[in-house]
Design an enzyme around this catalytic site. Structure first.
Site, PDB file in Angstrom:
ATOM      1  CB  CYS A  24     -11.009  -2.595  -0.152  1.00  0.00           C
ATOM      2  SG  CYS A  24     -10.358  -1.894  -1.687  1.00  0.00           S
ATOM      3  CG  ASN A  57      -0.464  -0.230   2.519  1.00  0.00           C
ATOM      4  OD1 ASN A  57       0.513  -0.946   2.677  1.00  0.00           O
ATOM      5  ND2 ASN A  57      -1.068   0.375   3.519  1.00  0.00           N
ATOM      6  CB  CYS A  64      -5.319  -1.324  -2.003  1.00  0.00           C
ATOM      7  SG  CYS A  64      -6.775  -0.502  -1.374  1.00  0.00           S
ATOM      8  CB  CYS A  89      -8.632  -4.645  -4.167  1.00  0.00           C
ATOM      9  SG  CYS A  89      -7.487  -3.296  -3.814  1.00  0.00           S
ATOM     10  CD  GLU A  98      -1.597   4.709   4.558  1.00  0.00           C
ATOM     11  OE1 GLU A  98      -1.072   5.531   5.323  1.00  0.00           O
ATOM     12  OE2 GLU A  98      -2.316   3.779   4.941  1.00  0.00           O
ATOM     13  CD  GLU A 141      -5.365  -5.825  -1.378  1.00  0.00           C
ATOM     14  OE1 GLU A 141      -4.836  -4.683  -1.302  1.00  0.00           O
ATOM     15  OE2 GLU A 141      -6.159  -6.247  -0.523  1.00  0.00           O
TER      16      GLU A 141
HETATM   17 ZN   LIG Z   1      -8.143  -2.391  -1.851  1.00  0.00          ZN
END
Ligand SMILES: [Zn+2]
Length: 161
Positions: free
Chosen positions: A112, A62, A73, A115, A64, A75
């Protein structure tokens, strides 16, 4: 009115040692890359590793941003990089791990919704199911296709209707 039920099949393991050698290697890669994530705000470090049909493993973590929605993210970082570097190679599997407060989570962390949607598109693109390995320290959950985690989905077929 009709009520239907959707069944999701999840395979559970208590230890990473119960996985195949290939899946263990993928989990190892996911854990390794979680350590390199850029998560100064959430302090929630996620690592993902993608297994390709050509044997390559692509890592992503990830990333940020102080403008929160600009981050991405683990993924999607991994999948997009895999698709960018090897655009003609199908994706076989993805392993996902997460750590916070200096240790990996005991329970598996699922991807999430965004993703899941990207993984679904990737399955459709290469016409091959993607095995999703959710790895916690005390439990590993595996689904054989992202459709197990996103059973009612939007895809390109709907654009043509
Ligand atoms: Zn995600």
């Amino acid at each position: 009115m009709k009520k239907t039920q959707i069944i999701t099949t999840v395979i559970e393991y208590d230890s990473v040692n119960e996985l195949s050698q290939q899946d263990q290697l993928l989990v190892k890669n996911a854990k390794e890359t979680a350590l390199n994530s850029y998560a100064p705000y959430s302090k929630f470090n996620v690592g993902a590793a993608v297994q390709l049909n050509n044997g390559e493993i692509i890592q992503g973590n990830n990333q940020e941003n102080s403008a929160y929605p600009s981050g991405l993210c683990a993924e999607r970082v991994a999948i997009f990089y895999a698709n960018a570097k090897f655009p003609n190679v199908p994706v076989q599997a993805i392993a996902i791990t997460a750590r916070t407060n200096g240790s990996f989570l005991e329970t598996p962390v699922p991807p999430c919704g965004s993703c899941r949607q990207v993984l679904l598109e990737t399955e459709a693109r290469y016409k091959q199911p993607i095995k999703v390995i959710l790895c916690g320290e005390k439990k590993i959950k595996i689904v054989e296709s992202i459709r197990e985690l996103l059973p009612i989905f939007f895809d390109k077929e709907m654009l043509d209707e």
